[in-house]
Each structure stands twice: as C-alpha cells, then as structure tokens.
Scaffold this motif. Structure first.
Motif, PDB file in Angstrom:
ATOM      1  N   THR A 474     -17.961  15.492   8.459  1.00 46.77           N
ATOM      2  CA  THR A 474     -17.712  15.903   7.068  1.00 46.77           C
ATOM      3  C   THR A 474     -18.999  15.921   6.257  1.00 46.77           C
ATOM      4  OG1 THR A 474     -17.141  13.597   6.560  1.00 46.77           O
ATOM      5  CG2 THR A 474     -15.337  15.087   7.086  1.00 46.77           C
ATOM      6  N   PHE A 475     -19.536  14.745   6.001  1.00 41.56           N
ATOM      7  CA  PHE A 475     -20.711  14.640   5.141  1.00 41.56           C
ATOM      8  C   PHE A 475     -21.911  15.379   5.728  1.00 41.56           C
ATOM      9  CE2 PHE A 475     -24.653  12.389   4.085  1.00 41.56           C
ATOM     10  CZ  PHE A 475     -24.667  12.532   2.703  1.00 41.56           C
ATOM     11  N   TYR A 476     -22.245  15.053   6.979  1.00 41.99           N
ATOM     12  CA  TYR A 476     -23.462  15.647   7.546  1.00 41.99           C
ATOM     13  C   TYR A 476     -23.249  17.116   7.897  1.00 41.99           C
ATOM     14  CZ  TYR A 476     -28.004  15.624   9.777  1.00 41.99           C
ATOM     15  OH  TYR A 476     -29.323  15.872  10.083  1.00 41.99           O
ATOM     16  N   ALA A 477     -22.052  17.458   8.375  1.00 41.59           N
ATOM     17  CA  ALA A 477     -21.774  18.871   8.658  1.00 41.59           C
ATOM     18  C   ALA A 477     -21.813  19.689   7.373  1.00 41.59           C
ATOM     19  CB  ALA A 477     -20.416  19.005   9.339  1.00 41.59           C
ATOM     20  N   GLY A 478     -21.291  19.121   6.272  1.00 48.83           N
ATOM     21  CA  GLY A 478     -21.366  19.819   4.995  1.00 48.83           C
ATOM     22  C   GLY A 478     -22.796  19.990   4.530  1.00 48.83           C
ATOM     23  N   LEU A 479     -23.601  18.955   4.688  1.00 43.39           N
ATOM     24  CA  LEU A 479     -25.010  19.045   4.309  1.00 43.39           C
ATOM     25  C   LEU A 479     -25.735  20.101   5.134  1.00 43.39           C
ATOM     26  CD1 LEU A 479     -27.261  17.761   2.560  1.00 43.39           C
ATOM     27  CD2 LEU A 479     -27.710  16.212   4.477  1.00 43.39           C
ATOM     28  N   MET A 480     -25.451  20.136   6.424  1.00 48.82           N
ATOM     29  CA  MET A 480     -26.069  21.158   7.274  1.00 48.82           C
ATOM     30  C   MET A 480     -25.632  22.552   6.859  1.00 48.82           C
ATOM     31  SD  MET A 480     -26.278  19.755  11.166  1.00 48.82           S
ATOM     32  CE  MET A 480     -27.070  21.288  11.600  1.00 48.82           C
ATOM     33  N   SER A 481     -24.384  22.691   6.428  1.00 52.32           N
ATOM     34  CA  SER A 481     -23.899  23.999   5.991  1.00 52.32           C
ATOM     35  C   SER A 481     -24.657  24.470   4.748  1.00 52.32           C
ATOM     36  CB  SER A 481     -22.399  23.937   5.696  1.00 52.32           C
ATOM     37  OG  SER A 481     -21.669  23.579   6.853  1.00 52.32           O
ATOM     38  N   ILE A 482     -24.894  23.533   3.826  1.00 52.36           N
ATOM     39  CA  ILE A 482     -25.625  23.894   2.604  1.00 52.36           C
ATOM     40  C   ILE A 482     -27.074  24.244   2.929  1.00 52.36           C
ATOM     41  CG2 ILE A 482     -26.463  23.007   0.401  1.00 52.36           C
ATOM     42  CD1 ILE A 482     -23.892  21.328   0.278  1.00 52.36           C
ATOM     43  N   VAL A 483     -27.722  23.389   3.717  1.00 54.21           N
ATOM     44  CA  VAL A 483     -29.104  23.669   4.114  1.00 54.21           C
ATOM     45  C   VAL A 483     -29.162  24.938   4.950  1.00 54.21           C
ATOM     46  CG1 VAL A 483     -31.045  22.832   5.485  1.00 54.21           C
ATOM     47  CG2 VAL A 483     -29.814  21.264   3.978  1.00 54.21           C
ATOM     48  N   GLY A 484     -28.162  25.092   5.829  1.00 55.96           N
ATOM     49  CA  GLY A 484     -28.122  26.305   6.644  1.00 55.96           C
ATOM     50  C   GLY A 484     -27.956  27.553   5.816  1.00 55.96           C
ATOM     51  N   GLY A 485     -27.262  27.420   4.654  1.00 53.34           N
ATOM     52  CA  GLY A 485     -27.113  28.574   3.772  1.00 53.34           C
ATOM     53  C   GLY A 485     -28.449  29.053   3.244  1.00 53.34           C
ATOM     54  N   TYR A 486     -29.320  28.097   2.908  1.00 53.39           N
ATOM     55  CA  TYR A 486     -30.658  28.481   2.452  1.00 53.39           C
ATOM     56  C   TYR A 486     -31.440  29.153   3.578  1.00 53.39           C
ATOM     57  CZ  TYR A 486     -29.844  25.659  -1.732  1.00 53.39           C
ATOM     58  OH  TYR A 486     -29.346  25.146  -2.898  1.00 53.39           O
ATOM     59  N   GLU A 487     -31.331  28.619   4.799  1.00 58.74           N
ATOM     60  CA  GLU A 487     -32.020  29.234   5.929  1.00 58.74           C
ATOM     61  C   GLU A 487     -31.453  30.620   6.218  1.00 58.74           C
ATOM     62  OE1 GLU A 487     -31.861  26.680   9.296  1.00 58.74           O
ATOM     63  OE2 GLU A 487     -33.369  25.291   8.526  1.00 58.74           O
ATOM     64  N   PHE A 488     -30.125  30.729   6.119  1.00 65.11           N
ATOM     65  CA  PHE A 488     -29.492  32.027   6.354  1.00 65.11           C
ATOM     66  C   PHE A 488     -29.968  33.038   5.314  1.00 65.11           C
ATOM     67  CE2 PHE A 488     -25.991  35.093   5.962  1.00 65.11           C
ATOM     68  CZ  PHE A 488     -25.802  35.451   7.296  1.00 65.11           C
ATOM     69  N   GLY A 489     -30.062  32.606   4.059  1.00 65.94           N
ATOM     70  CA  GLY A 489     -30.563  33.495   3.020  1.00 65.94           C
ATOM     71  C   GLY A 489     -31.997  33.897   3.267  1.00 65.94           C
ATOM     72  N   SER A 490     -32.802  32.921   3.757  1.00 64.37           N
ATOM     73  CA  SER A 490     -34.196  33.248   4.075  1.00 64.37           C
ATOM     74  C   SER A 490     -34.279  34.273   5.199  1.00 64.37           C
ATOM     75  CB  SER A 490     -34.941  31.966   4.463  1.00 64.37           C
ATOM     76  OG  SER A 490     -36.272  32.247   4.833  1.00 64.37           O
ATOM     77  N   ASP A 491     -33.391  34.128   6.190  1.00 64.67           N
ATOM     78  CA  ASP A 491     -33.377  35.118   7.277  1.00 64.67           C
ATOM     79  C   ASP A 491     -32.994  36.496   6.752  1.00 64.67           C
ATOM     80  OD1 ASP A 491     -34.092  33.154   9.016  1.00 64.67           O
ATOM     81  OD2 ASP A 491     -32.121  32.921   9.945  1.00 64.67           O
ATOM     82  N   GLU A 492     -32.054  36.560   5.833  1.00 63.07           N
ATOM     83  CA  GLU A 492     -31.637  37.845   5.281  1.00 63.07           C
ATOM     84  C   GLU A 492     -32.778  38.497   4.513  1.00 63.07           C
ATOM     85  OE1 GLU A 492     -28.761  39.634   5.528  1.00 63.07           O
ATOM     86  OE2 GLU A 492     -28.200  38.202   7.092  1.00 63.07           O
ATOM     87  N   ILE A 493     -33.537  37.674   3.762  1.00 59.31           N
ATOM     88  CA  ILE A 493     -34.688  38.223   3.036  1.00 59.31           C
ATOM     89  C   ILE A 493     -35.716  38.774   4.004  1.00 59.31           C
ATOM     90  CG2 ILE A 493     -36.638  37.602   1.550  1.00 59.31           C
ATOM     91  CD1 ILE A 493     -34.785  35.592   0.176  1.00 59.31           C
ATOM     92  N   ASP A 494     -36.000  38.008   5.071  1.00 61.14           N
ATOM     93  CA  ASP A 494     -36.972  38.497   6.061  1.00 61.14           C
ATOM     94  C   ASP A 494     -36.469  39.762   6.729  1.00 61.14           C
ATOM     95  OD1 ASP A 494     -38.584  36.381   5.464  1.00 61.14           O
ATOM     96  OD2 ASP A 494     -37.954  35.151   7.183  1.00 61.14           O
TER      97      ASP A 494
END
Length: 982
Positions: A474-494
C-alpha cells in the motif's frame, strides 16, 4: 551486474516473472499460483489509481501508533524467560503468595565489599558498615496514607526487623573483646556466635570467610565423624591477636537484608520507590573511601531490564542511517546500470528503509492496545524488521526499472503507470508474500514454545512482518506509483522531443516503430564484461572435479564441527544477561557467584499444610522432613546441617524448655556450651503457647516465618493457630558455581519435598526460574526448529510445486541451523531463550538462498536441455543469485551490526546469530550447494548407460540454438536479458 539488488528470496521464492514465464507461456503450473499472480496484477492497477489515499491512511495510522508506543511504559517479568509449565514458576508464585498476601512486600539487599578488596572484618570497615545499616533503617522513608506520616524502616517494619542483628552483634562483641575485656558470655565465632546466651548465625550475612588455622572451605567446621554438628577450633595454633577474639580471619563481603510485609496504607508503586531510593542513595550518592556498596531488589532488576531495552532505541537511528546510506548507494548503482538515474531514486531508497519501521510501529501499538505488556525484548524487533523487510522494497525498485526499460524498448499504446505497476506487482508480489509467510510461520511456531517473553518477541515479529507486507503493498507501492508518474511523464517529454526532431528532419519513420531508445550507460558498458568474466571463471572453478569434491568434503567437516559444537553447548540464563553490560548488577552477580553461592546457597521451604503439630507423630514427621532437607548431598556439595537451618520449631522447643528455668543463668555461664543440637524425639508443641513465643523479645523475629489464622475449634475468638510457615537451610560446595550443578541441587531438593506431599511443601531457589531451562531448552529448541521447518516446507511446496527444491531447501535449513548452534557454542554463546528466539527468527530467511539456488539450477536443466553440462547450468543459476545474495548479505550485516554499539547481551546474541545466518546462507547457496549439485550430476552421468549419449536426438545446429534460446527465461516480450551474458 545482476538485475537485482534484492535478496534472492524476493526474486523468486520463486514466483517472479523469470520463474513463471514457463507457466505463462505454456499455461501450466499450480492454479493457485496463477490465481495469486492475477490478484496482484489487479492490485497494481488499483494502488496506482488511489496512491495518495493509501499513503495518507498509512501515515495517519503509523503516527497514532508511534504516540501509543511513546505513552506505553516498559514492564518486565522476572519469570518471563522461564519455560511454560516449569515447576519453578509455581514455586515462585508460592514465594510471592507467602510474602505479598496484601500487596508487594519490601525485599531489598545491600552487598558491601572493601574498595581495596581486603577484609570487611577490620574495625573501621565494620564500623562504617554499621553506619550504613543505621542510615538505611532510619533515614529512607515511606509515606503511609492511613497514618498520614512518612515512616522509616524501623517504624513500619513488623517482621524480619532483626534480620541484620548478627552483623551488629558481631561488631559489638568484637569491640568489647578487642578492648581487652574478658567475657565468657560473648563468643563471636563463625558460623554460629553466642552473645549472652543468645545464639545467632553469621552465615546469611558473612561471605568469603577465611578462618584462622582452617582451610578456606568453611565446611571443615563440621565434624561429620559422629553425625553431629560441632565447631572445631584448635586454639594452640592461633598466633594472630585477633584470633583470641574470633576465629574469623577475613570476610570479603557482608550482606544486609531489608524485608517488610506490605502495609494497608501502601501502594506497589510506593514500595518500588522505596527500594529504588535505597539503590539511588547507596550506589549513586553515598561516598565512601572504604566501602563499595551494591544494592539489589526486584524493582532494581526490572529497572535495569527496562534500561537494557531503552538503550537500544538510540542505536536504531544508527542502524537506520546505515541502511539509508547502503540503500541509496545500491539503488543508485543499479539505476546507473539501467540508465535510469534521477533524484527520485534517492527518495525511494530512503523510504524503503522507513517503510518497515512504520509497519513495526503499527504492529507493536496494536499489541499494546490489546493489553500486551511492553517487554524490553520487543525493542530488538525494529532492527530485525528493518534488516529483513527492506529487501522487498529493493525488489520493487528493481522490477520497476526492468519494466521501464522493457517499455522504453518495446512501447505499447496501453502503457501507463497503472500498467507498469501491475507488471511489478505480478512479478514481485507473490515472492514477497512467500517471504512474509515463511517468516510468519517461523515466528508462529516460536510463539508457542519456550517462554512468555519469547512468545512476545515472536508474536511481535510475526505481526511486524505481516504489517510490513501490507505497508509494502500500500504505502510503498503508492509512493512508487507517484514517483513512477513523474518518470513516466519524463519519458513522454523525451518521446515528444524525439518525434519533433524526427518531424523537423523529415525522417520517414512509422509511429509504431519509434521506441524511446537510449544509449547504454558507460557504467553498464564498463562493468558488464568484468562481472561476466568473474562469473565465468567462478563457474569453471566450481565445475573442476578436484574443487567440487574438496568442497563436499569440507562440507562434511563443517557438519561434524557443528554437531560437536552442539554437544558442547552450555545452557544458561540469568536475569543479568538482560542488563546493560555496564550495569552494577553484573559486578554484583560476579561477587555473589564468587563468595556467596559456593558457601551458602539457601533453600526456602514453604510448608502450607503443617497440620496439628500437637500430635507427636505429626511433629516427628515434620522434623524428619527438615532433617532430610538438611542432610541432602551430591556431587555438587552438601548441606550445612542444623548450623545452616532456620526452623522455628527448634527455638520454640528451647523456649518451652527454658521458660521459667532457674538454671538459665548457669547455662549462660557454661564456657564449654556447644552449639545447640536438638533432639527430635523430645520435642513438644503446644498451639496455645505459640503466640507468646512469637512476642518474646528474643524470638519475635520468627513472626516473619509463620502465618497464623483464627483457631477453628476454640471458644476464644482471639485464639490463633499455625496456618503455614517456611524454614530455610543452607548448602555449600565449590561446584555450585557451575550452572548445571546448581540444577542438580535444585532437583535433589524437589525430590525430598515430593516425599512429603501431606505438608503441601514447596521449595524456592532464587535462581530456580532459570535453572529449569536446563531440562526444557534442548527440547524446546529442536521442537521449534522442526515445527518451523515443516511449516516452511509446506509453504514452499504450495508455491513452488517442486519436491526437489523443497527437499534441498529443507536440508539446507537443517544444515544452517546446526551450523548456527554449533558455531555459537564455539563462540562461547550459551543456549537460552534469547539465542533460541534469534535462531527461530533467522530460520525464516535461511530458506531463501538455498531454495533459490536449487530451483534455478533445476530450471536451468530444463532451459539448457537435459544434456547441458553442469557449468552451463551453474552459470545460468548464479547469474540470478550470486550478486543479489552478496548485496543483500552486505546490507543485512551492516544493519544488524549497529546493535554492536549497544552494551547488551541480547543485542550481542542477535548480531552473532544474524551474521552467522547470513554468512552460512551465502556459503550454502554459493559454495556448498553448487558443489553438491554438481557432484550429484556427475554421479548421475557416470551411472548412465554408455550408449546414452549416442541416443541424443540429432538436430540441425541452428535449430538447437534456437531451441536453447527459446527455453531461456527472459522478461516477458523483451529481448534484453536481465543478467550478464556468460
């Protein structure tokens, strides 16, 4: 470098994608496993959608839990380590019941030694000892709510008030005789002195006694030729002037006792405060040039046990800092290797260490809310959960990086944070669940064995591991999802930038052929050849016949070494092992073992149903009981006889015989009057005279030894009769310093007590709650190991469905357990509940690496083909196991080694046990087990028919290669392997 930083248990015990690709591709394997994977895949989508909600809920719950923990006081039970069902528990309860019928009694001691380690019988030292006694009796007060006054010990004491009078009378007699005055009515001798016709024993107060013209063993004072106890003094040999005064040449330690029954105006907290005031004054504030004073009481023992737990808490910060540093380094190295480095990885690395602590806080707070006491041993749980639970976070980070790399190379239209998280959950969720279950089953078995304190530890660790799994999902998976969202957005920009560049340069490339490709990192290019070459050399070395045969022989030597160590394992536990290593109680225990235990080990016998002692037959049987207790002997030593016994009936007999005797003064004038030896046949008892005996000034101290009740068959409403009483008797023997010898002595006491069941007797020894461990610990240990092993084998079989893997893992666990116990024995660590608890907890993850190696080796035989050489199988296996195993070992050892800063036996045992477990797990998984598997393969090949090789199907070379390639376990729909090429 391998594709994981996590412990191998997390990578596939062994349910990860690499282990389940065979299931997914051909739709085989246990339906339960496939169902579990589907549920975790769905959970990945759900947690990505509600990430912030999960984080906030977890933070609120853990914050409230921390408040609950801070508001909960530690409370320890001195019998907490006594095994379930041990007889010593009932004996201790009987002891408590007798002295604390209306509340907690006062029971405190002062042990006084000379700072120069000389004799305490010197006049100046005796004088200051009496000053200490007077100060304790007249200056430390207790508030009585009924009278509304602060009362001193002399004011509130009702029984045992004169228990220290032998010390005072010895000093008074010494002063009188040293002034040159000759008085035949004063004889200050050891063990029994006589002051004006009143005899008193010095044995309960004087220890480390050396006599003039006598061996150091005070037992030589007894003349056993005719069975009577008579003092032997050879005056012709005495040359020292002091010898004309007393036969005591030297006294190393003097003990002062302070006992008082609970009064109605007291509370238990006030009693503990009084005892702690005694400790504070004489250990902290009393300054003496001559004396070193040690205080002892149950309240002090409990406070020191609490302090032993509290001092571990600051070092949790040290362990957390070490783990954060280790986590950041390892995660960033892996990120560089995968070319996915960014600042978010540091946040994930730090929160990977925080998540187990949040889970641990929640579990402990839940226990305290349910009424479970906060025992000091629970303070070690955060270290264990941190060192074990952080690996799940490592695995999730690694798997996210693998999925991200796969998505970059093979983009999909449905790619999203939820999709990536579902892939991560499907990969690592079942593996983390298995690890959680194996640890929980180990703790579950441990909670039903051994002792209440270990039940608390195992229960706390079990709940902490369960909440760690929940917080991970829950906690760590949610945190990874949020951090992963930033990485996913960075990939989309690239990706958009790349598409713009393509459009501007008018490059004709279809959109579905535009993967987000990046150049491999320089770190990856530099390290991969080195790692691959090292792994190749290691596999070549291990498959050399001379090497793997030598390792197998070394393994047999290791087993023999461990088994022999187990046979030499010492069983021992005292309350002192629960104190900080700088505790004054440890010094006191050394003095007690050195001076008191070999000379005067006291048995306290409670007689709960004395019956009608006016009946001569009943009184005679009671006297026989006491005589038999006095005459017990064995290899450990022997009893002091009547000299070392306090039995009120004998003084009562003297009282009856001397009451009103006209010859009493003449008896006092008899210079050759021996120590009184009572005749059991001539003793009489009258119930109506007992109350007068107890009020007589010379015998009023016996009031603490007996309990009276209203007479049942009397017309006088104030008439009282004997309800119950206790007597004490002493024993001596040089071997009593040995723990097992004291256990034999206790069993001899119980054997005699059991012969007289009609008295409802119970014998108490101050070390009894620990001596019973001698018989219980070996049985508890092997039962715990066996129960834990069966549970883990069942879990492994349900998830792995492979008998070969389960068998190898189970045998490896047994081997590791034998190694832990055997090496701990050689490491001078005793077998006690703390050691057993540490071993049970370590069993939970000792299965990981051996199961990982055996499973991957088994899978390699399928992937590489039945005719594949052992070197190929081992390379395939170790490419997934070796480096993460070493990395996990490093992080775990660094974390638990923070406990080395704690001056506590418990911390030392857990460090040694955990380090041994980690080292032996890696030694078995990376050295012993590969050598054994290769040897079995060699034997299997040697036993094959000579024509077996010729029967191998001949296929085109290209097709064979293609088959081998297709058989390898690769990430789903990815052409990039997760392990270095060999």
């Amino acid at each position: 470098m391998d594709g994981s930083i996590a412990r191998p248990r997390r990578q596939s015990l062994l349910i990860g994608q690499r282990s389940l690709d065979v299931y997914n591709e051909v739709d085989q394997g246990p339906k339960f496993v496939r169902w579990i994977i589907g549920k975790f895949r769905n959970w990945g989508f759900l947690i990505a959608k509600h990430a912030w909600l999960a984080i906030i809920i977890c933070l609120i719950i853990s914050s409230l839990a921390m408040v609950k923990i801070l508001l909960t006081k530690q409370a320890n039970d001195i019998t907490g380590y006594t095994p379930y069902g041990a007889r010593a528990k009932d004996e201790y309860l009987e002891y408590q019941r007798f002295f604390s019928s209306s509340g907690l009694p006062i029971a405190a001691y002062l042990f006084i030694v000379a700072k120069d380690e000389g004799s305490m019988s010197r006049p100046d030292y005796l004088d200051e000892t009496i000053q200490v006694l007077n100060f304790a009796l007249n200056n430390i007060t207790m508030y009585d709510s009924i009278s509304g006054k602060n009362e001193t010990f002399n004011q509130f004491c009702q029984s045992f008030c004169q228990i220290n009078e032998p010390v005072r009378q010895f000093y008074n007699g010494y002063q009188i005789l040293s002034d040159g005055e000759q008085n035949t009515r004063i004889k200050i001798q050891y063990p029994v002195s006589d002051m004006f016709g009143r005899q008193f024993s010095l044995q309960p107060n004087f220890f480390g006694v050396e006599l003039f013209d006598q061996p150091d063993d005070a037992a030589k004072l007894l003349d056993s030729a005719d069975g009577d106890s008579v003092l032997e003094l050879n005056a012709t040999r005495l040359v020292d002037p002091v010898s004309k005064i007393t036969n005591v040449k030297s006294v190393k330690m003097i003990t002062l006792q302070f006992r008082a029954e609970h009064k109605a105006g007291w509370t238990d907290a006030q009693v503990k405060k009084w005892e702690m005031s005694l400790v504070d004054i004489f250990e902290q504030r009393y300054n003496s040039k001559r004396l070193k004073i040690y205080a002892y009481s149950q309240s002090y023992v409990e406070e020191e046990m609490v302090r032993g737990g509290i001092i571990m808490i600051p070092y949790l910060v040290v362990g957390f800092a070490i783990m954060c540093l280790c986590s950041c380094v390892l995660v960033m190295i892996r990120a560089l290797y995968m070319h996915q480095e960014n600042g978010y990885k540091v946040i994930l690395a730090i929160m990977a260490c925080l998540t187990p602590l949040l889970a641990c806080a929640t579990a402990l707070a839940l226990m305290f809310t349910c009424g479970v006491r906060f025992a000091s041993i629970l303070c070690v749980i955060p270290f264990l959960v941190l060192s074990i639970g952080v690996d799940s976070s490592y695995l999730m980070i690694h798997e996210w990086q693998r999925v991200t790399k796969h998505m970059r190379e093979t983009p999909r239209k449905k790619d999203s944070v939820g999709h990536r998280m579902s892939e991560v959950m499907a990969e690592v969720g079942p593996a983390i669940l298995i690890s959680c279950l194996t640890n929980m089953f180990a703790d579950f078995v441990g909670s039903f064995t051994s002792s209440p304190e270990i039940t608390l530890l195992c229960t706390g660790n079990m709940l902490s591991m369960w909440f760690a799994f929940i917080y991970q999902m829950t906690f760590y998976a949610g945190l990874m999802s949020i951090v992963g969202g930033y990485e996913f957005g960075s990939d989309e920009i690239d990706k958009n930038r790349m598409e713009i560049n393509i459009a501007e340069n008018r490059v004709n490339i279809a959109r579905h052929h535009r993967p987000l490709t990046r150049q491999p990192s320089k770190f990856h290019e530099a390290t991969q050849p080195i790692i691959s070459d090292s792994l190749q050399k290691y596999t070549h070395l291990m498959t050399t016949p001379l090497v793997f045969v030598s390792i197998c022989l070394a393994y047999l030597a290791y087993l023999a070494f461990s088994v022999y160590g187990i046979t030499q394992l010492n069983i021992n536990l005292t309350a002192q092992k629960l104190f900080a290593l700088d505790s004054p109680l440890l010094e006191l225990d050394d003095l007690r073992i050195k001076y008191q235990v070999p000379v005067y080990s006291m048995a306290t016998v409670f007689v709960n149903t004395p019956g009608k002692l006016e009946d001569p037959a009943r009184l005679k049987r009671l006297n026989e009981f006491v005589r038999e207790m006095e005459s017990i002997n064995g290899t450990w030593g022997e009893g002091w006889g009547e000299l070392g016994t306090k039995y009120f009936i004998r003084d009562y007999d003297v009282f009856q015989q001397s009451f009103g005797s006209e010859d009493e003064d003449e008896d006092f004038m008899d210079e050759d009057k021996p120590v009184t030896v009572h005749s059991d046949d001539k003793m009489t008892y009258r119930e109506d005279e007992l109350k007068y005996f107890l009020k007589w000034p010379e015998y009023d101290f016996w009031q603490g030894f007996v309990k009276l009740r209203n007479a049942t068959n009397s017309t006088d409403p104030e008439a009282e009769e004997l309800d119950r009483f206790f007597f004490t008797t002493g024993y001596h023997g040089e071997k009593l310093t040995i723990w097992t010898e004291r256990g034999e002595m206790l069993r001899a006491w119980r054997k005699v007590v059991d012969k007289y069941p009609d008295f409802g007797a119970s014998v108490y020894h101050e070390d009894g709650v620990y001596l019973d461990l001698i018989d219980n610990m070996p049985t508890d240990t092997w039962q715990s190991v066996l129960g834990t092993l069966v549970c883990m084998a069942l879990v492994c079989f349900v998830f792995l469905n492979n008998l070969f893997t389960v068998a190898i893992a189970s045998l490896s666990v047994l081997s590791i357990c034998a190694g832990i116990l055997g090496i701990l024995s050689w490491w001078h660590v005793d077998l006690d509940p703390i050691t057993m608890a540490a071993m049970i907890i370590s069993i939970g993850f000792s299965v990981d690496i051996p199961a990982h190696v055996s499973y991957h080796y088994y899978q390699a035989s399928i992937q590489e083909g039945p005719m594949s050489p052992p070197s190929s199988r081992l390379a395939n296996c170790l490419s997934s196991v070796a480096f993460p195993a070493l990395q996990a070992a490093l992080s775990t050892i660094l974390c638990v080694c923070s406990l080395l800063f704690v001056n506590l036996y418990m911390a030392e045992v857990f460090v040694k046990t955990m380090v041994l477990c980690v080292v032996l797990c890696n030694l078995h998984g990376l050295v012993f087990l590969p050598a054994i598997l290769i040897l079995l393969d060699s034997i299997r090949w040697a036993c094959r028919p000579k024509g077996a090789a010729a029967q191998r199907p001949k296929l085109p070379k290209t097709n064979s290669r293609q088959k081998q390639k297709n058989a390898k376990v690769q990430p789903e729909k990815s052409s990039v392997t997760d392990r270095p090429e060999v």
